[in-house]
Design an enzyme around this catalytic site. Structure first.
Site, PDB file in Angstrom:
ATOM      1  N   ASP A  78       0.630  -1.090   0.294  1.00 44.81           N
ATOM      2  CA  ASP A  78       0.142  -0.335  -0.281  1.00 44.81           C
ATOM      3  C   ASP A  78       1.091   1.029  -0.217  1.00 44.81           C
ATOM      4  O   ASP A  78       2.263   0.879   0.487  1.00 44.81           O
ATOM      5  CB  ASP A  78      -0.871  -0.207   1.523  1.00 44.81           C
ATOM      6  CG  ASP A  78       0.193   0.118   2.617  1.00 44.81           C
ATOM      7  OD1 ASP A  78       0.312  -0.346   2.197  1.00 44.81           O
ATOM      8  OD2 ASP A  78      -0.633   0.947   3.706  1.00 44.81           O
ATOM      9  N   GLU A 136      -0.449  -1.237   5.635  1.00 48.53           N
ATOM     10  CA  GLU A 136       0.881  -0.681   6.097  1.00 48.53           C
ATOM     11  C   GLU A 136       0.850   0.654   6.633  1.00 48.53           C
ATOM     12  O   GLU A 136       1.444   1.477   7.710  1.00 48.53           O
ATOM     13  CB  GLU A 136       2.802  -0.954   5.626  1.00 48.53           C
ATOM     14  CG  GLU A 136       3.648  -0.766   6.921  1.00 48.53           C
ATOM     15  CD  GLU A 136       3.853   0.354   6.414  1.00 48.53           C
ATOM     16  OE1 GLU A 136       5.204   0.887   7.829  1.00 48.53           O
ATOM     17  OE2 GLU A 136       3.681   1.020   6.182  1.00 48.53           O
TER      18      GLU A 136
END
Length: 378
Positions: A78, A136
């Site tokens: 991400d 994350e």
């Protein structure tokens, strides 16, 4: 392992730099990683010799070669939100080429190196686990590593974890812990024309601001296992005021404490509670640090293979999660972390080659690795 003959996911793993750009141009803002996870999973499932598992939008691929040691290489899929910085483009500065765009630094360069390595390695001298995980960049409850640890902790077993956060090719040991908390300051509302009838909560923030200012005067450096960490204690947000002609009846200040791994999360909390004992405190989040652990045998040999002086990791990373699982871990990846999350986020292309070369050197100490393909060779 063998190179896939077809790529149903439209990710071409034959050239490292082109793979990097494809990954960057594949938008994957936190909680929107599904399509990219599909693409990565498709590539990994085409590689002979890898056992592939998927949990949510996180993908784990493992070799099973019977080696006495296992190394885990991890990277998150991400990114923070896009701000008109995709698609990517190449920019040249002083003869060096940089890929500019969201996620280039944090951390699709590391993802590209890991995926390229998984696609091209033959007979490494250690068993390998590749983890490409989700979420994350947002609240810990969504973190893909945490979900894997809860559902299938066996997938994360390793003797050393390498988290491919941007370090510009330098090994960074451990990480800081972080604590975010708010302090509430009470006042009393009044008309600003009759201010003496109230108590201004904004003015009453002064003692807190003085504590923060005084804290800046002491030496923030802490030596931990030979690495020099720098702590930080800063106000980051402020909420106060009702209207332009009203004395503020309350104020709330948010503070972020970044602490060195010489102390536990509990010790850091106690220190803040003592420092700000005069105000009601609400802890928003508290994440443990990780000690460097570079004296562990595998970590020592990897540092030697990289060949540069290791440094501390400023900020919190998922090495702390591995540390809590009892797995030695370090940070090592392409990209200068100073560019992470910036609107003009970028990564030097040669940094990917250098990172790959260091990993191959370390995993090829017995001369048993071959890299297939023409492009992106170290």
């Amino acid at each position: 392992m063998s190179l896939p003959s077809a790529n149903p996911a439209h990710l071409d793993t034959t050239n490292l730099h082109e793979l990097f750009r494809d990954l960057v141009d594949f938008p994957s803002v936190s909680q929107q990683e599904g399509p990219l996870a599909d693409a990565v999973e498709a590539v990994l499932r085409e590689i002979t010799g890898l056992q592939v598992d998927r949990i949510g939008n996180s993908v784990v691929a493992r070799t099973d070669l019977g080696r006495p040691e296992r190394v885990l290489i991890a990277g998150h899929l991400d990114t923070v939100p896009i701000v008109d910085n995709l698609p990517s483009h190449v920019h040249t500065v002083d003869g060096e080429e940089y890929l500019v765009g969201r996620g280039t630094c944090d951390m699709k360069g590391g993802v590209a190196v890991a995926l390229y390595l998984a696609s091209h390695l033959h007979e490494p001298n250690r068993d390998l686990t590749f983890v490409f995980y989700e979420a994350e960049e947002i609240a810990a409850e969504h973190n893909g590593l945490g979900k894997i640890a809860a559902a299938r902790p066996d997938l994360l077993h390793a003797d050393l974890a390498i988290l491919m956060e941007p370090t510009d090719g330098v090994v960074e040991g451990g990480c800081q812990g972080t604590m975010r908390f708010t302090l509430d300051v009470a006042g009393q509302a009044a008309h600003s024309a009759r201010s003496w009838k109230g108590r201004n909560a904004i003015h009453r923030l002064l003692p807190i601001l003085q504590i923060l200012s005084d804290w800046q005067q002491h030496d923030p450096h802490v030596l931990v296992e030979g690495l020099r960490f720098r702590e930080g204690l800063n106000a980051t947000m402020l909420q106060a005021g009702v209207a332009g002609n009203v004395i503020a009846p309350s104020a709330k200040i948010q503070i972020n404490y970044r602490f060195a791994p010489d102390k536990t999360a509990a010790q850091a909390r106690t220190a803040m509670e003592e420092l700000f004992a005069d105000w009601p405190m609400t802890v928003l989040d508290l994440s443990s640090p990780a000690r460097p652990g570079l004296d562990q045998p595998l970590a020592t040999s990897f540092v030697a293979a990289v060949g540069s002086q290791p440094g501390p990791k400023y900020g919190w990373t998922d090495v702390a999660r591995f540390s809590e699982l009892g797995i030695p871990a370090l940070n090592f990846g392409p990209g200068d972390p100073m560019y992470a999350h910036k609107d003009d986020e970028c990564c030097r292309l040669a940094s990917l080659d250098e990172t790959l070369a260091a990993l191959v050197t370390w995993l090829d100490q017995d001369d048993v690795i071959k890299l297939a393909g023409e492009g992106g060779r170290p």
